[in-house]
Design an enzyme around this catalytic site. Structure first.
Site, PDB file in Angstrom:
ATOM      1  N   ASP A  83       0.852  -1.188   0.000  1.00 20.58           N
ATOM      2  CA  ASP A  83       0.000   0.000   0.000  1.00 20.58           C
ATOM      3  C   ASP A  83       0.897   1.250   0.000  1.00 20.58           C
ATOM      4  O   ASP A  83       1.862   1.326   0.767  1.00 20.58           O
ATOM      5  CB  ASP A  83      -0.868  -0.037   1.271  1.00 20.58           C
ATOM      6  CG  ASP A  83      -1.994   0.979   1.264  1.00 20.58           C
ATOM      7  OD1 ASP A  83      -2.368   1.449   0.180  1.00 20.58           O
ATOM      8  OD2 ASP A  83      -2.508   1.289   2.363  1.00 20.58           O
ATOM      9  N   HIS A  84       0.592   2.207  -0.845  1.00 17.91           N
ATOM     10  CA  HIS A  84       1.317   3.492  -0.895  1.00 17.91           C
ATOM     11  C   HIS A  84       2.840   3.380  -0.909  1.00 17.91           C
ATOM     12  O   HIS A  84       3.521   3.935  -0.036  1.00 17.91           O
ATOM     13  CB  HIS A  84       0.890   4.406   0.266  1.00 17.91           C
ATOM     14  CG  HIS A  84      -0.513   4.901   0.120  1.00 17.91           C
ATOM     15  ND1 HIS A  84      -0.873   5.859  -0.808  1.00 17.91           N
ATOM     16  CD2 HIS A  84      -1.647   4.543   0.754  1.00 17.91           C
ATOM     17  CE1 HIS A  84      -2.169   6.065  -0.725  1.00 17.91           C
ATOM     18  NE2 HIS A  84      -2.665   5.277   0.208  1.00 17.91           N
ATOM     19  N   ASP A 105       2.683   5.146  -5.337  1.00 20.04           N
ATOM     20  CA  ASP A 105       1.958   6.394  -5.146  1.00 20.04           C
ATOM     21  C   ASP A 105       2.863   7.557  -5.535  1.00 20.04           C
ATOM     22  O   ASP A 105       3.487   8.204  -4.689  1.00 20.04           O
ATOM     23  CB  ASP A 105       1.485   6.528  -3.694  1.00 20.04           C
ATOM     24  CG  ASP A 105       0.736   7.837  -3.474  1.00 20.04           C
ATOM     25  OD1 ASP A 105       0.591   8.610  -4.441  1.00 20.04           O
ATOM     26  OD2 ASP A 105       0.295   8.098  -2.335  1.00 20.04           O
ATOM     27  N   GLY A 224      -9.203   5.473   1.292  1.00 22.43           N
ATOM     28  CA  GLY A 224      -9.896   6.212   2.357  1.00 22.43           C
ATOM     29  C   GLY A 224     -11.365   5.844   2.434  1.00 22.43           C
ATOM     30  O   GLY A 224     -12.226   6.701   2.610  1.00 22.43           O
ATOM     31  N   ASN A 266     -10.155   0.340  -0.379  1.00 25.92           N
ATOM     32  CA  ASN A 266      -9.211   0.270   0.744  1.00 25.92           C
ATOM     33  C   ASN A 266      -9.885   0.581   2.077  1.00 25.92           C
ATOM     34  O   ASN A 266     -10.503   1.640   2.225  1.00 25.92           O
ATOM     35  CB  ASN A 266      -8.089   1.288   0.538  1.00 25.92           C
ATOM     36  CG  ASN A 266      -7.100   0.848  -0.501  1.00 25.92           C
ATOM     37  OD1 ASN A 266      -7.357  -0.064  -1.285  1.00 25.92           O
ATOM     38  ND2 ASN A 266      -5.941   1.474  -0.507  1.00 25.92           N
ATOM     39  N   ASP A 268      -9.037   0.444   6.286  1.00 25.36           N
ATOM     40  CA  ASP A 268      -8.130   0.233   7.407  1.00 25.36           C
ATOM     41  C   ASP A 268      -8.759   0.750   8.710  1.00 25.36           C
ATOM     42  O   ASP A 268      -8.896   0.028   9.696  1.00 25.36           O
ATOM     43  CB  ASP A 268      -6.800   0.975   7.117  1.00 25.36           C
ATOM     44  CG  ASP A 268      -5.736   0.690   8.152  1.00 25.36           C
ATOM     45  OD1 ASP A 268      -5.969  -0.132   9.056  1.00 25.36           O
ATOM     46  OD2 ASP A 268      -4.648   1.291   8.074  1.00 25.36           O
TER      47      ASP A 268
END
Ligand code: 13P
Length: 349
Positions: A83-84, A105, A224, A266, A268
């Protein structure tokens, strides 16, 4: 089952018209919670680790845990995703470890904070695509900039500061050959996304729909995307937490996204809230307890409940057995001989 290419997972999701949740992990209990939910709902799944998670858990611990999850759940297709990623080196190290997918990213410079230029983003993303595809690994890019900060990564500010421009999204997809495209439509990382329930004027679903119209075959990614449900906030606050009132992304908006090309979602924060609430409850109600299993078990169960609910809501439930995994070597061949296309279909305005 060996770890599966995220590209295959998303191509299958597009065929089936559903979305796939990508859930962040840092430790064994979170991985177990996701696998329990995937097993219960028969879902293919994306497990993802941020740079912060890789550092916290130490690369090898985390990766071996994912391999254990794949070995213990041969009926579940699992893609392991960075991720990222903030640089070519971060993505390269994930690929060399065995991740089947990476996010470059490039919307931010390698400090993970400062927005980059369009040309910088294209250049670094293209470099990662070349390296990754040669090895059968999927690449997600980002155009536009998400709001907020996660694990120290992010430009901060509101999700509305750098909304994706559809023309740039088209050019970016064409010039980079990414498999999946994260776009900024007003969401941000973390618990504090919106100060009121977001309606059409807050979340730019019209931008998402416009991008999907121009890039009808490109897998879109919503970052997000925690819904930050009130009941999870309430548990945290009931047992001594101090969360301020906040709103996340309504599941109906995500479902609208899924009907318009969103394939990866996504999540989290919702899991973090569920875990923290469950641990607070045990420690508050039974302060005499000190065996970590007394609170980690309910925490794992609470996260499993959230993940299973999202799997049903995103539509991935029931699809674990739809397809046989294609080996990463086969996928690499597909990129090379062009049978796996990296040229997006572009529709005129
Ligand atoms: P949330 O903070 O909304 O869960 O978003 C997570 C995310 O986008 C990870 O990349």
């Amino acid at each position: 089952m060996p770890l599966v290419s995220m590209r295959q997972l998303l191509d299958e999701a597009a065929k089936g018209g559903y979305g796939v949740g990508a859930f962040n992990v840092n430790d064994m209990e979170q991985i177990q919670a996701i696998m329990m939910a995937a097993k219960e709902t028969k879902s293919p799944v994306i497990v993802q680790a941020s740079r912060g998670a890789r550092q916290f858990a130490e690369d090898l611990y985390l990766f071996k845990l994912i391999q254990a999850a794949a070995e213990l759940n041969p009926e579940i297709p699992i893609a392991m995703h960075q991720d990222h990623g903030n640089s070519f080196e971060t993505c390269k190290s994930a690929i060399e470890l065995g991740y089947t997918s990476v996010m470059m990213d490039g919307s931010l410079k390698s400090d993970g904070k400062t927005p980059s230029t369009f040309e910088e983003n294209v250049e670094v993303t293209r470099k990662v695509v070349d390296f990754a595809h040669e090895r059968g690994v999927t690449v997600e890019g980002e155009i536009g900039v998400l709001g907020g900060v996660e694990d120290g990564h992010g430009a901060g500010g509101s999700g509305l500061d750098h909304i994706t421009d559809p023309d740039q999204a088209v050019e970016f997809a064409e010039r980079t050959g990414v498999d999946a495209l994260a776009i900024a439509i007003g969401t941000s990382h973390g618990a504090y996304k919106f100060t009121k329930k977001p309606d059409g004027s807050v979340l730019k679903m019209d931008v998402l729909i416009a991008i999907h119209k121009r890039l009808p075959k490109t897998h879109l990614v919503m970052h997000g995307s925690s819904s930050v449900p009130k009941d999870l906030q309430d548990v945290v606050n009931q047992y001594g937490g101090k969360l301020k009132e906040t709103w996340g992304v309504p599941v109906e908006e995500i479902q609208l996204g899924i009907r318009n090309g969103v394939r990866k979602i996504n999540v989290d924060t919702d899991n973090r809230l569920a875990i923290t609430g469950a641990i607070r409850k045990v420690l508050w109600e039974t302060p005499e307890k000190f065996d970590p299993r007394d609170y980690l078990k309910p925490a794992r169960e609470a996260m499993k409940k959230v993940v299973a609910a999202r799997m049903v809501e995103f539509g991935q439930a029931g699809h674990a057995g739809d397809y046989a995994p294609i080996s990463i070597e086969q996928i690499a061949k597909g990129y090379k001989d062009g049978s796996l296309s990296t040229r997006p279909l572009v529709a005129s305005k």
